[in-house]
Design an enzyme around this catalytic site. Structure first.
Site, mmCIF file in Angstrom:
data_model
loop_
_atom_site.group_PDB
_atom_site.id
_atom_site.type_symbol
_atom_site.label_atom_id
_atom_site.label_comp_id
_atom_site.label_asym_id
_atom_site.label_seq_id
_atom_site.Cartn_x
_atom_site.Cartn_y
_atom_site.Cartn_z
ATOM 1 N N HIS A 1 21.718 -5.507 -26.777
ATOM 2 C CA HIS A 1 20.695 -5.793 -27.780
ATOM 3 C C HIS A 1 21.331 -6.292 -29.075
ATOM 4 C CE1 HIS A 1 17.661 -4.275 -25.195
ATOM 5 N NE2 HIS A 1 16.776 -3.984 -26.138
ATOM 6 N N HIS B 1 23.247 3.578 -28.761
ATOM 7 C CA HIS B 1 24.667 3.231 -28.668
ATOM 8 C C HIS B 1 25.544 3.972 -29.684
ATOM 9 C CE1 HIS B 1 24.310 0.050 -25.671
ATOM 10 N NE2 HIS B 1 23.215 -0.340 -26.294
#
Length: 250
Positions: A161, A212
């Site tokens: 992303h 993340h």
């Protein structure tokens, strides 16, 4: 500051590695966004996320971000055809092809699995507990693993992303920076372009806030600025690249 003066100002080189002001600005926007999101993530309980955007199944993520390069391409060519069709030449198309190839190499295919999946596997990751005989077949990509109800775990998960949103945004802004300075945001197609850029910026902040590790976000960001750096920032110092791809400073 007049339009021409503004364009000249932002395209001037600075004393920082002879980088142009606009290149420094664009880098700062997305690096700062990633930093602010990461700082905010310290105060977020990722195990009890209640935010709509913190849920990976939110409609914006499923409809737009998961198909991010499609929307980027659609809006990019819509704006180009509406506002700059006389500038659509071989070099214009070549820059888009290079950006698309880099997106494909990182996320889809690079003589086999894409760089995201290759990085994950090379750092010790693999598909575990999937439906099938592991002695016959081992899934090599996250999508294949998920399709077999497996768990893609154990490796370095470069943020796709962060890569996509940074890469797409820098591509669109670099292609249209001077045009927007000279023409403003009056046309519908330019407003649509800015709308998508705004959405990409917000989803980058969301990704940095909820998903993340810091290192995974940093590698995603580095991947996102790499092609941009070569094609738009340092190409003037590489004659072969400049001759092939030309300039986006219309």
């Amino acid at each position: 500051m007049t339009e021409k003066t503004a364009s000249h100002y932002w395209n001037e080189e600075t004393s920082i590695l002879k980088l142009r002001r606009k290149d420094i600005l664009l880098f700062e926007i997305y690096a700062t966004t990633l930093l602010l999101g990461s700082i905010y993530s310290i105060y977020v309980d990722k195990w009890s996320i209640t935010s709509y955007f913190g849920n990976s199944k939110n409609l914006i993520n499923l409809i737009f971000v998961k198909r991010g390069w499609f929307w980027t391409s659609l809006v990019y060519f819509y704006h180009a055809w509406d506002q700059k069709r006389n500038k659509i030449d071989f070099k214009f198309i070549s820059r888009y092809i290079v950006a698309t190839l880099w997106w494909m190499f990182v996320t889809q295919w690079f003589i086999g699995p894409g760089l995201i999946d290759r990085t994950f596997a090379l750092s010790g990751g693999s598909c575990k507990n999937f439906d099938g005989d592991s002695s016959v077949f081992i899934p090599l990509t996250a999508s294949t693993c998920k399709g077999l109800n497996g768990s893609w775990s154990g490796g370095h998960d470069l943020s796709g992303h962060v890569f996509l949103l940074t890469h797409s945004s820098l591509f669109m802004l670099s292609e249209n920076f001077s045009f927007i300075l000279n023409n403003g945001i009056k046309a519908t197609s330019t407003k649509v372009l800015f709308g998508l850029l705004g959405l990409w910026w917000w989803m980058l902040f969301v990704t940095a806030s909820f998903y993340h590790t810091t290192f995974e976000k940093c590698t995603g960001f580095f991947s996102g600025i790499l092609e941009w750096s070569i094609v738009y920032v340092f190409s003037s110092r590489m004659p072969a690249v400049a001759d092939l791809l030309g300039s986006s400073d219309y």
